[in-house]
Scaffold this active site. Sequence first.
Site, mmCIF file in Angstrom:
data_model
loop_
_atom_site.group_PDB
_atom_site.id
_atom_site.type_symbol
_atom_site.label_atom_id
_atom_site.label_comp_id
_atom_site.label_asym_id
_atom_site.label_seq_id
_atom_site.Cartn_x
_atom_site.Cartn_y
_atom_site.Cartn_z
ATOM 1 N N LYS A 162 0.817 -1.158 0.162
ATOM 2 C CA LYS A 162 -0.059 -0.016 0.100
ATOM 3 C C LYS A 162 0.887 1.175 0.079
ATOM 4 O O LYS A 162 0.296 2.297 -0.679
ATOM 5 C CB LYS A 162 -0.870 -0.147 1.137
ATOM 6 C CG LYS A 162 -2.208 -0.993 1.033
ATOM 7 C CD LYS A 162 -3.219 -0.696 1.797
ATOM 8 C CE LYS A 162 -4.603 -1.703 1.397
ATOM 9 N NZ LYS A 162 -4.129 -3.023 2.029
ATOM 10 N N GLU B 255 -9.803 6.719 3.798
ATOM 11 C CA GLU B 255 -10.540 5.778 4.515
ATOM 12 C C GLU B 255 -9.674 4.528 4.720
ATOM 13 O O GLU B 255 -8.689 4.285 3.974
ATOM 14 C CB GLU B 255 -11.652 5.340 3.574
ATOM 15 C CG GLU B 255 -11.360 4.159 2.718
ATOM 16 C CD GLU B 255 -10.635 4.725 1.553
ATOM 17 O OE1 GLU B 255 -10.201 5.876 1.102
ATOM 18 O OE2 GLU B 255 -9.932 3.726 0.927
ATOM 19 N N SER C 11 1.665 -9.641 -0.973
ATOM 20 C CA SER C 11 1.259 -8.406 -0.862
ATOM 21 C C SER C 11 1.597 -7.753 0.655
ATOM 22 O O SER C 11 1.684 -6.394 0.864
ATOM 23 C CB SER C 11 -0.436 -8.276 -1.159
ATOM 24 O OG SER C 11 -1.007 -9.116 -0.186
HETATM 25 C C1 LIG Z 1 -5.186 -3.916 1.429
HETATM 26 C C2 LIG Z 1 -4.553 -5.199 1.242
HETATM 27 C C3 LIG Z 1 -4.984 -6.114 0.196
HETATM 28 C C4 LIG Z 1 -6.042 -5.850 -0.451
HETATM 29 O O1 LIG Z 1 -5.927 -4.573 -1.399
HETATM 30 P P1 LIG Z 1 -5.977 -4.518 -2.718
HETATM 31 O O2 LIG Z 1 -6.157 -3.391 -3.344
HETATM 32 O O3 LIG Z 1 -6.726 -5.705 -3.593
HETATM 33 O O4 LIG Z 1 -4.339 -4.787 -3.190
HETATM 34 C C5 LIG Z 1 -4.111 -7.101 -0.060
HETATM 35 N N1 LIG Z 1 -3.246 -7.676 0.839
HETATM 36 C C6 LIG Z 1 -2.572 -6.574 1.963
HETATM 37 C C7 LIG Z 1 -1.341 -7.096 2.330
HETATM 38 C C8 LIG Z 1 -3.410 -5.570 1.989
HETATM 39 O O5 LIG Z 1 -3.010 -4.975 3.131
#
Ligand SMILES: *Cc1c(COP(=O)(O)O)cnc(C)c1O
Length: 387
Positions: free
Chosen positions: A85, A107, A372
Site C-alpha cells: 500500500k 478511508e 502483498s
Molecule cells: C489492503 C491489502 C490487500 C487488498 O487490497 P488490494 O487493493 O486488492 O491490493 C491485499 N493484501 C494486503 C496485505 C493488504 O494490506
Amino acid sequence: MNKGYFGKYGGTFIPETLSHACEELDKLYAEIKDTDEFKSELNDIYVNYVGRPSPLYFAESLTEYYGGPKIWFKREDLNHTGAHKINNTVGQALLAKKLGKKRIIAETGAGQHGVATATICAKLNLDCVIYMGQTDIERQELNVFKIKTLGAEVIPVTSGTATLKDALNESIRDWVTNVEDTHYIIGSVTGPHPYPTIVRDFNAISGKELKHQALEQINKLPDMIVACVGGGSNAMGVFHPFIEDKDVALIGVEAGGNSSMDVGGASINDGSQGVLHGAKTKILQTNTGDILETNSISAGLDYPGVGPEHAHLADIKRAEYVKIYDQEALDAFYLVSRKEGIIPALETAHALAYLEKVKTLSTDVNIVVNMSGRGDKDLYSVMNNDK
Ligand SMILES: *Cc1c(COP(=O)(O)O)cnc(C)c1O
C-alpha cells in the site's frame, strides 16, 4: 467521452463539486508523471524510504513440498509498513504537495491503508485525517494506535455497518466539504477516474521490477502470476506490465468467505454490474441494487466492489479470477509460515492457497505469487479464530 473507461467499466460517477478536483488531479498527473523531476523524487522515496526494490525470492522448501512447479514470491511484504500500500500513498502524497493541498484524508478498513497514509503524511509534513468504521476500530486496535502515534487523527464512523464502505462514504462527504485544501488518497484501484489509473501506475513498480528480476533469475518471464484481489491494487500493479505478454497467465484470487453458502468478497465471481464509490464496476448487490454485506477472514479483501480494470480484464478473459475460502487461506497461512519462515498477511494467504490448485503442473512451470503483505497485523485474529 471515454476517459477513464476500461471497456464498459470505470468512469466518474461523483457529485459536481468533486469533478473539478478529479480533473485537476488528472491534469497534473498527466503533466508530471513522465518528467525526470517527478520520477527521480518518487524513486528516491521508493529506494531510501520504502526499501525498494523488493526481492524476487525462490520459495525452495514450498516448491519441494509440492513437488511440481517452481514457486517464487515477489516480496512486497518487506516494504516499509509491511505491504504494497505504501507504493501508492507515497506517490499520491507527492501529487497532493504539487497541488498545493496540505490536508490529506483517507478511508481505511483493517487500518493498513490508514497506516501507510499516516506514515507518508508524517514524513512530508501533511495534516492527515483517517476515516474508519467503529466496528473496524474495535477489531484493529493496534493499527488505530499506530495511526495516532504517527500524528494522524482517526475519525470513527458509526453509520451503516460501521465498516470500510461506510468509512468510504464519510471520506467522500469530507472531501466534498473541504476539497479546496484537501486531497483524498484512495487506497486501491477503485473510485472515479483518474484514481484507478494513478493507483495502478504507482503499484506497477512491483510488476516492472518483477519483469527485470524474472529475466535475470529465471531467464524468462514467469508462466503465471498470482495475486489476491480486494479492490485490486496489488494485483493490478503486478499484472499491468505483463498484460501484453499473452503467455503469462494472470490469476486474481478473490475472497470466498467462510463457506460456499455465504456472501464472501468475490465481486467478479459473484457480482454484477453497478455503480459503487464513483465508478461503474462489478459489485455485490441484491436484485434491487442494495450493497450486500460481505465477509472474509481477511479485512483487506472484505469489500463489495473491485477496480474497474479488473472487471474489464475478466470480461476479455485476459486475467482469470478464482475464489478461495477462509479455511483454505488459513491452511496456506500456516503452511507458508512453517515451510518458508514467512508469515503472510491473510489477504496474501488467499493467493498462496491457490497453489494447491496448480501443484500438479510440471516442474518447468514458474509461478510468482505477489506477497502483498506480512501477517503480523493478523496474528491476533488468527489466534482468536483458531482457538
Ligand atoms: C489492503 C491489502 C490487500 C487488498 O487490497 P488490494 O487493493 O486488492 O491490493 C491485499 N493484501 C494486503 C496485505 C493488504 O494490506
